[in-house]
Design a protein around this motif. Sequence first.
Motif, PDB file in Angstrom:
ATOM      1  N   ILE A  95       0.847  -1.174   0.000  1.00  0.00           N
ATOM      2  CA  ILE A  95       0.000   0.000   0.000  1.00  0.00           C
ATOM      3  C   ILE A  95       0.887   1.230   0.000  1.00  0.00           C
ATOM      4  O   ILE A  95       1.744   1.382   0.882  1.00  0.00           O
ATOM      5  CB  ILE A  95      -0.946   0.019   1.214  1.00  0.00           C
ATOM      6  N   LEU A  96       0.694   2.063  -0.991  1.00  0.00           N
ATOM      7  CA  LEU A  96       1.441   3.308  -1.062  1.00  0.00           C
ATOM      8  C   LEU A  96       0.536   4.438  -0.612  1.00  0.00           C
ATOM      9  O   LEU A  96      -0.644   4.491  -0.983  1.00  0.00           O
ATOM     10  CB  LEU A  96       1.888   3.581  -2.499  1.00  0.00           C
ATOM     11  N   LEU A  97       1.080   5.327   0.203  1.00  0.00           N
ATOM     12  CA  LEU A  97       0.346   6.533   0.548  1.00  0.00           C
ATOM     13  C   LEU A  97       1.083   7.709  -0.067  1.00  0.00           C
ATOM     14  O   LEU A  97       2.313   7.720  -0.107  1.00  0.00           O
ATOM     15  CB  LEU A  97       0.279   6.701   2.067  1.00  0.00           C
ATOM     16  N   GLY A  98       0.335   8.653  -0.565  1.00  0.00           N
ATOM     17  CA  GLY A  98       0.979   9.793  -1.197  1.00  0.00           C
ATOM     18  C   GLY A  98      -0.042  10.678  -1.873  1.00  0.00           C
ATOM     19  O   GLY A  98      -1.201  10.696  -1.475  1.00  0.00           O
ATOM     20  N   ARG A 105      -1.153  11.792  -9.152  1.00  0.00           N
ATOM     21  CA  ARG A 105      -0.767  12.678 -10.250  1.00  0.00           C
ATOM     22  C   ARG A 105      -1.780  13.815 -10.454  1.00  0.00           C
ATOM     23  O   ARG A 105      -1.409  14.986 -10.593  1.00  0.00           O
ATOM     24  CB  ARG A 105      -0.656  11.818 -11.515  1.00  0.00           C
ATOM     25  N   PHE A 111      12.805  -4.821   1.808  1.00  0.00           N
ATOM     26  CA  PHE A 111      11.734  -4.144   1.073  1.00  0.00           C
ATOM     27  C   PHE A 111      11.858  -2.631   1.186  1.00  0.00           C
ATOM     28  O   PHE A 111      11.696  -1.904   0.204  1.00  0.00           O
ATOM     29  CB  PHE A 111      10.368  -4.594   1.589  1.00  0.00           C
ATOM     30  N   VAL A 167      14.407  -1.167  -1.295  1.00  0.00           N
ATOM     31  CA  VAL A 167      14.208  -1.274  -2.741  1.00  0.00           C
ATOM     32  C   VAL A 167      13.358  -0.097  -3.231  1.00  0.00           C
ATOM     33  O   VAL A 167      12.462   0.373  -2.528  1.00  0.00           O
ATOM     34  CB  VAL A 167      13.543  -2.620  -3.114  1.00  0.00           C
ATOM     35  N   SER A 168      13.682   0.430  -4.393  1.00  0.00           N
ATOM     36  CA  SER A 168      12.901   1.569  -4.879  1.00  0.00           C
ATOM     37  C   SER A 168      11.811   1.098  -5.834  1.00  0.00           C
ATOM     38  O   SER A 168      11.875   0.010  -6.407  1.00  0.00           O
ATOM     39  CB  SER A 168      13.806   2.595  -5.547  1.00  0.00           C
ATOM     40  N   LEU A 169      10.807   1.926  -5.982  1.00  0.00           N
ATOM     41  CA  LEU A 169       9.652   1.558  -6.795  1.00  0.00           C
ATOM     42  C   LEU A 169      10.022   1.510  -8.273  1.00  0.00           C
ATOM     43  O   LEU A 169      10.850   2.297  -8.726  1.00  0.00           O
ATOM     44  CB  LEU A 169       8.542   2.592  -6.607  1.00  0.00           C
ATOM     45  N   PRO A 170       9.400   0.621  -9.026  1.00  0.00           N
ATOM     46  CA  PRO A 170       9.595   0.616 -10.478  1.00  0.00           C
ATOM     47  C   PRO A 170       9.162   1.972 -11.047  1.00  0.00           C
ATOM     48  O   PRO A 170       8.218   2.574 -10.519  1.00  0.00           O
ATOM     49  CB  PRO A 170       8.657  -0.486 -10.965  1.00  0.00           C
ATOM     50  N   VAL A 230       5.514   2.774 -11.527  1.00  0.00           N
ATOM     51  CA  VAL A 230       4.749   2.942 -10.289  1.00  0.00           C
ATOM     52  C   VAL A 230       5.061   4.306  -9.666  1.00  0.00           C
ATOM     53  O   VAL A 230       4.159   5.032  -9.240  1.00  0.00           O
ATOM     54  CB  VAL A 230       5.068   1.815  -9.276  1.00  0.00           C
ATOM     55  N   GLN A 234       5.719   6.908 -11.064  1.00  0.00           N
ATOM     56  CA  GLN A 234       5.079   7.959 -11.861  1.00  0.00           C
ATOM     57  C   GLN A 234       3.610   8.199 -11.507  1.00  0.00           C
ATOM     58  O   GLN A 234       3.003   9.156 -11.973  1.00  0.00           O
ATOM     59  CB  GLN A 234       5.183   7.627 -13.346  1.00  0.00           C
ATOM     60  N   LEU A 235       3.052   7.337 -10.685  1.00  0.00           N
ATOM     61  CA  LEU A 235       1.631   7.488 -10.351  1.00  0.00           C
ATOM     62  C   LEU A 235       1.387   8.713  -9.474  1.00  0.00           C
ATOM     63  O   LEU A 235       0.264   9.202  -9.383  1.00  0.00           O
ATOM     64  CB  LEU A 235       1.122   6.235  -9.627  1.00  0.00           C
ATOM     65  N   ILE A 279       5.028   9.668  -3.751  1.00  0.00           N
ATOM     66  CA  ILE A 279       4.811   8.638  -2.741  1.00  0.00           C
ATOM     67  C   ILE A 279       5.483   9.034  -1.424  1.00  0.00           C
ATOM     68  O   ILE A 279       6.657   9.351  -1.390  1.00  0.00           O
ATOM     69  CB  ILE A 279       5.390   7.287  -3.211  1.00  0.00           C
ATOM     70  N   ASN A 337       4.936   7.046   1.447  1.00  0.00           N
ATOM     71  CA  ASN A 337       4.959   5.909   2.337  1.00  0.00           C
ATOM     72  C   ASN A 337       4.727   4.641   1.562  1.00  0.00           C
ATOM     73  O   ASN A 337       3.860   4.596   0.701  1.00  0.00           O
ATOM     74  CB  ASN A 337       3.824   6.075   3.338  1.00  0.00           C
ATOM     75  N   LYS A 338       5.483   3.630   1.902  1.00  0.00           N
ATOM     76  CA  LYS A 338       5.374   2.383   1.126  1.00  0.00           C
ATOM     77  C   LYS A 338       5.371   1.243   2.120  1.00  0.00           C
ATOM     78  O   LYS A 338       6.319   1.046   2.868  1.00  0.00           O
ATOM     79  CB  LYS A 338       6.549   2.388   0.149  1.00  0.00           C
TER      80      LYS A 338
END
Lengths: 153, 153
Positions: free
Chosen positions: A139-142, A145, B118, B121-124, B127, B129-130, B133, B135-136
């Motif tokens: 789950i990503l919070l943010g 776009r 985890f 590691v950075s987001l692809p 992802v 670009q959405l 972010i 918080n992950k």
Amino acid sequence: MPHIKKTKNLQKKMSAFEQACRAAGLKLTHQRLEIYRELAMSSDHPSAESLYKRLKKKLPTISQDTIYRTLSTLEEKKLIKKVQTVDSQARFEAQMTQHHHLICDKCKQIINFQWKGFDDVSLPEEVAQLGQIHNKNVILLGICRECLEKQKK
Amino acid sequence: MPHIKKTKNLQKKMSAFEQACRAAGLKLTHQRLEIYRELAMSSDHPSAESLYKRLKKKLPTISQDTIYRTLSTLEEKKLIKKVQTVDSQARFEAQMTQHHHLICDKCKQIINFQWKGFDDVSLPEEVAQLGQIHNKNVILLGICRECLEKQKK
DNA sequence: GTACTAAGTCGTAAAAATTACGATTAATGG
DNA sequence: CCATTAATCGTAATTTTTACGACTTAGTAC
């Protein structure tokens, strides 16, 4: 013709749903089918309340009880999913294939995304030992776009 | 002597909390401190309701409003966290360092765990670009060790 | 310490979200 | 088509969260 493709897709989903209902011993009632159709057509992870509002247009006499009960039976039978949120209203989705969520702090929108790299990695031993894991999700919070664009203005 | 260590830990947390309140312009009221202390001592991610019940022992006249309002101001000031669940009751934690959750399907317990691999590691790209972010987090669904043991019997 | 002021709390009640109930309706298997 | 049983409707209760006005208290300046 993307529209036609979408329609066909929905038809596929609907007949798969009918199969699944029969398999689960659930009757194919008009209301149940319409609730599922509405949810399957929605990409915004609607709440019970907003499904109720949308469905009243087609089925003016449908009751809240039916919505809530249907959603929870479908969830029980694993035909739909309840989405994890921090808000007081529960939200739902018909999308059952593996995916993850980005929740926008501003507009509370929930955006689905795939992350195969994550799905494929296995849990560290010490985490796996915590229990029997059925599901592993990010789950990503943010801020989405859309909301970022708005801020610029 | 683990007990003393825990107590010291709590004292540390409390004075850090007092600092943070001052920094955020929040008054150090007895109720606010007790609510935070209770939450910081709890490892079970209690709901507003259960905090209310626990606190009434110490503060018999405390009102629900105070609990709810305090929890939401503390959450706003990022001094505590509201936990993502599918249940109707919201749940809270004082643990602010990066961690993840395992939610037990059976007993609804929420277990914290670390997963540095985890976190690092950075987001692809697609992802990331959405949006922006902040918080992950990983959420695992499954059955906790405790419930698995019970099943065996 | 005293007094001031704004924030915080209490008791109560309203609002929002979810679940329950009995009467009725509709889907399924024969 | 009929019988059986799940599902729905309309309504109301319950649960969870938020709001309101009167009162209290923490923080600050004198």
